[in-house]
Design a protein around this motif. Structure first.
Motif, PDB file in Angstrom:
ATOM      1  N   PHE A  11     -17.604 -15.449 -31.905  1.00  0.00           N
ATOM      2  CA  PHE A  11     -18.469 -14.409 -32.472  1.00  0.00           C
ATOM      3  C   PHE A  11     -19.361 -14.983 -33.596  1.00  0.00           C
ATOM      4  CE2 PHE A  11     -14.503 -12.403 -31.006  1.00  0.00           C
ATOM      5  CZ  PHE A  11     -15.021 -11.667 -29.964  1.00  0.00           C
ATOM      6  N   ASN A  12     -19.918 -16.140 -33.318  1.00  0.00           N
ATOM      7  CA  ASN A  12     -20.712 -16.829 -34.339  1.00  0.00           C
ATOM      8  C   ASN A  12     -22.198 -16.519 -34.265  1.00  0.00           C
ATOM      9  OD1 ASN A  12     -18.600 -18.117 -35.674  1.00  0.00           O
ATOM     10  ND2 ASN A  12     -18.595 -19.843 -34.254  1.00  0.00           N
ATOM     11  N   GLU A  13     -22.633 -15.781 -33.239  1.00  0.00           N
ATOM     12  CA  GLU A  13     -24.052 -15.410 -33.152  1.00  0.00           C
ATOM     13  C   GLU A  13     -24.246 -14.085 -33.868  1.00  0.00           C
ATOM     14  OE1 GLU A  13     -27.714 -15.075 -29.923  1.00  0.00           O
ATOM     15  OE2 GLU A  13     -25.685 -15.611 -29.256  1.00  0.00           O
ATOM     16  N   GLU A  14     -24.806 -14.162 -35.052  1.00  0.00           N
ATOM     17  CA  GLU A  14     -24.907 -13.002 -35.942  1.00  0.00           C
ATOM     18  C   GLU A  14     -25.549 -11.802 -35.256  1.00  0.00           C
ATOM     19  OE1 GLU A  14     -24.096 -11.777 -40.057  1.00  0.00           O
ATOM     20  OE2 GLU A  14     -23.560 -13.529 -38.860  1.00  0.00           O
ATOM     21  N   GLY A  15     -24.840 -10.687 -35.264  1.00  0.00           N
ATOM     22  CA  GLY A  15     -25.398  -9.436 -34.772  1.00  0.00           C
ATOM     23  C   GLY A  15     -25.485  -9.293 -33.272  1.00  0.00           C
ATOM     24  N   VAL A  16     -24.984 -10.272 -32.518  1.00  0.00           N
ATOM     25  CA  VAL A  16     -25.153 -10.238 -31.059  1.00  0.00           C
ATOM     26  C   VAL A  16     -23.804 -10.353 -30.357  1.00  0.00           C
ATOM     27  CG1 VAL A  16     -26.207 -11.361 -29.066  1.00  0.00           C
ATOM     28  CG2 VAL A  16     -27.441 -11.278 -31.249  1.00  0.00           C
ATOM     29  N   LEU A  17     -23.474  -9.357 -29.546  1.00  0.00           N
ATOM     30  CA  LEU A  17     -22.299  -9.419 -28.689  1.00  0.00           C
ATOM     31  C   LEU A  17     -22.701 -10.098 -27.386  1.00  0.00           C
ATOM     32  CD1 LEU A  17     -19.311  -8.478 -28.285  1.00  0.00           C
ATOM     33  CD2 LEU A  17     -20.257  -6.455 -27.144  1.00  0.00           C
ATOM     34  N   ASP A  18     -21.984 -11.151 -27.016  1.00  0.00           N
ATOM     35  CA  ASP A  18     -22.306 -11.929 -25.826  1.00  0.00           C
ATOM     36  C   ASP A  18     -22.009 -11.105 -24.572  1.00  0.00           C
ATOM     37  OD1 ASP A  18     -22.579 -13.749 -23.769  1.00  0.00           O
ATOM     38  OD2 ASP A  18     -21.535 -15.379 -24.800  1.00  0.00           O
ATOM     39  N   ASP A  19     -23.035 -10.595 -23.922  1.00  0.00           N
ATOM     40  CA  ASP A  19     -22.817  -9.715 -22.773  1.00  0.00           C
ATOM     41  C   ASP A  19     -22.529 -10.487 -21.490  1.00  0.00           C
ATOM     42  OD1 ASP A  19     -25.333 -10.660 -22.102  1.00  0.00           O
ATOM     43  OD2 ASP A  19     -26.340  -8.729 -22.316  1.00  0.00           O
ATOM     44  N   THR A  20     -22.494 -11.812 -21.556  1.00  0.00           N
ATOM     45  CA  THR A  20     -21.986 -12.568 -20.417  1.00  0.00           C
ATOM     46  C   THR A  20     -20.459 -12.631 -20.451  1.00  0.00           C
ATOM     47  OG1 THR A  20     -21.999 -14.766 -21.492  1.00  0.00           O
ATOM     48  CG2 THR A  20     -24.048 -14.011 -20.477  1.00  0.00           C
ATOM     49  N   LYS A  21     -19.875 -12.258 -21.593  1.00  0.00           N
ATOM     50  CA  LYS A  21     -18.421 -12.296 -21.749  1.00  0.00           C
ATOM     51  C   LYS A  21     -17.799 -10.911 -21.895  1.00  0.00           C
ATOM     52  CE  LYS A  21     -18.426 -16.862 -23.949  1.00  0.00           C
ATOM     53  NZ  LYS A  21     -18.115 -17.651 -25.167  1.00  0.00           N
ATOM     54  N   TRP A  22     -18.541  -9.992 -22.535  1.00  0.00           N
ATOM     55  CA  TRP A  22     -17.962  -8.712 -22.914  1.00  0.00           C
ATOM     56  C   TRP A  22     -18.796  -7.535 -22.422  1.00  0.00           C
ATOM     57  CZ3 TRP A  22     -13.322  -9.476 -25.004  1.00  0.00           C
ATOM     58  CH2 TRP A  22     -13.091 -10.653 -25.722  1.00  0.00           C
ATOM     59  N   THR A  23     -18.109  -6.420 -22.166  1.00  0.00           N
ATOM     60  CA  THR A  23     -18.731  -5.134 -21.910  1.00  0.00           C
ATOM     61  C   THR A  23     -18.112  -4.124 -22.867  1.00  0.00           C
ATOM     62  OG1 THR A  23     -19.020  -5.649 -19.560  1.00  0.00           O
ATOM     63  CG2 THR A  23     -19.136  -3.332 -20.197  1.00  0.00           C
ATOM     64  N   LYS A  24     -18.922  -3.242 -23.428  1.00  0.00           N
ATOM     65  CA  LYS A  24     -18.389  -2.184 -24.282  1.00  0.00           C
ATOM     66  C   LYS A  24     -17.638  -1.179 -23.411  1.00  0.00           C
ATOM     67  CE  LYS A  24     -21.992  -2.622 -27.825  1.00  0.00           C
ATOM     68  NZ  LYS A  24     -23.137  -1.957 -28.514  1.00  0.00           N
ATOM     69  N   ILE A  25     -16.452  -0.783 -23.867  1.00  0.00           N
ATOM     70  CA  ILE A  25     -15.596   0.099 -23.083  1.00  0.00           C
ATOM     71  C   ILE A  25     -16.143   1.534 -23.096  1.00  0.00           C
ATOM     72  CG2 ILE A  25     -13.280   1.061 -22.862  1.00  0.00           C
ATOM     73  CD1 ILE A  25     -12.223  -1.519 -24.127  1.00  0.00           C
ATOM     74  N   LYS A  26     -16.138   2.145 -21.935  1.00  0.00           N
ATOM     75  CA  LYS A  26     -16.671   3.496 -21.796  1.00  0.00           C
ATOM     76  C   LYS A  26     -15.592   4.558 -22.037  1.00  0.00           C
ATOM     77  CE  LYS A  26     -20.146   2.088 -18.382  1.00  0.00           C
ATOM     78  NZ  LYS A  26     -20.639   2.278 -16.992  1.00  0.00           N
ATOM     79  N   ARG A  27     -16.041   5.769 -22.286  1.00  0.00           N
ATOM     80  CA  ARG A  27     -15.159   6.922 -22.455  1.00  0.00           C
ATOM     81  C   ARG A  27     -14.288   7.101 -21.222  1.00  0.00           C
ATOM     82  NH1 ARG A  27     -16.932  11.100 -25.374  1.00  0.00           N
ATOM     83  NH2 ARG A  27     -17.475   9.388 -26.777  1.00  0.00           N
ATOM     84  N   GLY A  28     -13.029   7.493 -21.433  1.00  0.00           N
ATOM     85  CA  GLY A  28     -12.127   7.732 -20.321  1.00  0.00           C
ATOM     86  C   GLY A  28     -11.236   8.923 -20.588  1.00  0.00           C
ATOM     87  N   LYS A  29     -10.385   9.270 -19.623  1.00  0.00           N
ATOM     88  CA  LYS A  29      -9.523  10.437 -19.730  1.00  0.00           C
ATOM     89  C   LYS A  29      -8.187  10.131 -20.389  1.00  0.00           C
ATOM     90  CE  LYS A  29     -11.533  12.731 -15.674  1.00  0.00           C
ATOM     91  NZ  LYS A  29     -11.258  13.303 -14.327  1.00  0.00           N
ATOM     92  N   ALA A  30      -7.798   8.870 -20.460  1.00  0.00           N
ATOM     93  CA  ALA A  30      -6.525   8.508 -21.072  1.00  0.00           C
ATOM     94  C   ALA A  30      -6.590   8.691 -22.587  1.00  0.00           C
ATOM     95  CB  ALA A  30      -6.175   7.060 -20.736  1.00  0.00           C
TER      96      ALA A  30
END
Length: 263
Positions: free
Chosen positions: A37-56
């Motif tokens: 996580f060394n790239e300031e302000g940037v989430l690497d989208d080749t590695k991560w996806t933000k988790i979406k809302r779910g029913k659990a």
């Protein structure tokens, strides 16, 4: 990039077929995947996806809202916040989480995550893994590996294995399916797992804390951990286990320094 990731995944899976349980016992792990996580302000989208809302329970307030994510000074901050008045979402809280689903998974090896956890009433930060493909059918038949969960203001973490065997057949003592470990969670700790073909070894700061073995004579559903799993890291709020959140305790965050996977 997608082609490269596909080739990497195939290579990793081919390399995972060995049944040699001595892998890593002499400390000869090879780093195969990481994010600092060394790239300031940037989430690497080749590695991560933000988790979406779910029913659990854990997913009730998941969002891609920017205020629940921050990368600064080499750390990923995942937030649990009171929903701002101007935000049109209908829930009272918003939480941030990331996953490697469809981008990276592995089978056997070692994973470590260095993180610091803030405490709050109703806070439920978690680091966990799910099967990449439904090899054995619907959840919980493919199992779940909870590397770390923390509740409220407790001075311990939970490390747990879930499966059809534990949740449906209720086999929770043969073998024990979870343990707790004392931890100063508001300091950085390294939460980890060593995953072999015949056992899961949970660790805290490099020291073994709990072992879940593959049993020879148990129901086949006892060991669904023979397939690739992906990683999830999320700052959860509320649920039947952790209880209600106190808005006066918020915001709360999980700060992740790095994630490393070895084989």
């Amino acid at each position: 990039m997608k082609k490269y990731l596909s080739v990497l995944s195939i290579c990793l899976l081919m390399g995972c077929k060995s049944t040699d349980t001595s892998i890593g016992k002499n400390g000869k792990w090879k780093l195969i995947w990481q994010d600092d996580f060394n790239e300031e302000g940037v989430l690497d989208d080749t590695k991560w996806t933000k988790i979406k809302r779910g029913k659990a329970d854990w997913a009730n307030y998941m969002t891609d809202y920017d205020d629940c994510y921050k990368i600064e000074n080499g750390n990923l901050h995942l937030m649990g916040i009171v929903k701002p008045e101007f935000n049109k979402d209908t829930v009272p809280y918003l939480t941030g989480g990331v996953e490697t689903k469809a981008k990276f998974s592995f089978q056997y090896g070692k994973i470590e995550i260095r993180a610091k956890l803030e405490s709050a009433q109703g806070a439920w930060p978690a680091i966990w893994m799910l099967a990449d493909k439904p090899k054995y059918g619907a959840y919980p038949k493919n199992g779940e590996i909870d590397i770390m969960e923390h509740l409220n203001y407790e001075d311990k973490i939970y490390q747990t294995v879930h499966s059809y065997y534990t949740l449906v057949l209720k086999e929770k003592e043969n073998p024990p399916y979870y343990a707790t470990a004392k931890a100063d969670t508001e300091q950085f700790n390294v939460y980890g797992l060593e995953w072999y073909p015949d056992k899961l070894v949970f660790t805290l700061n490099g020291e073994p804390t709990f072992e879940y073995p593959k049993l020879k004579d148990a129901d086949a559903t006892q060991w669904p951990f023979d397939q690739p799993f992906y990683l999830m890291i999320d700052m959860q709020l509320e649920g039947s286990w952790v209880g209600k959140a106190n808005p006066e305790d918020l915001p709360v965050q999980m700060i992740v320094d790095w994630v490393k996977v070895y084989q």
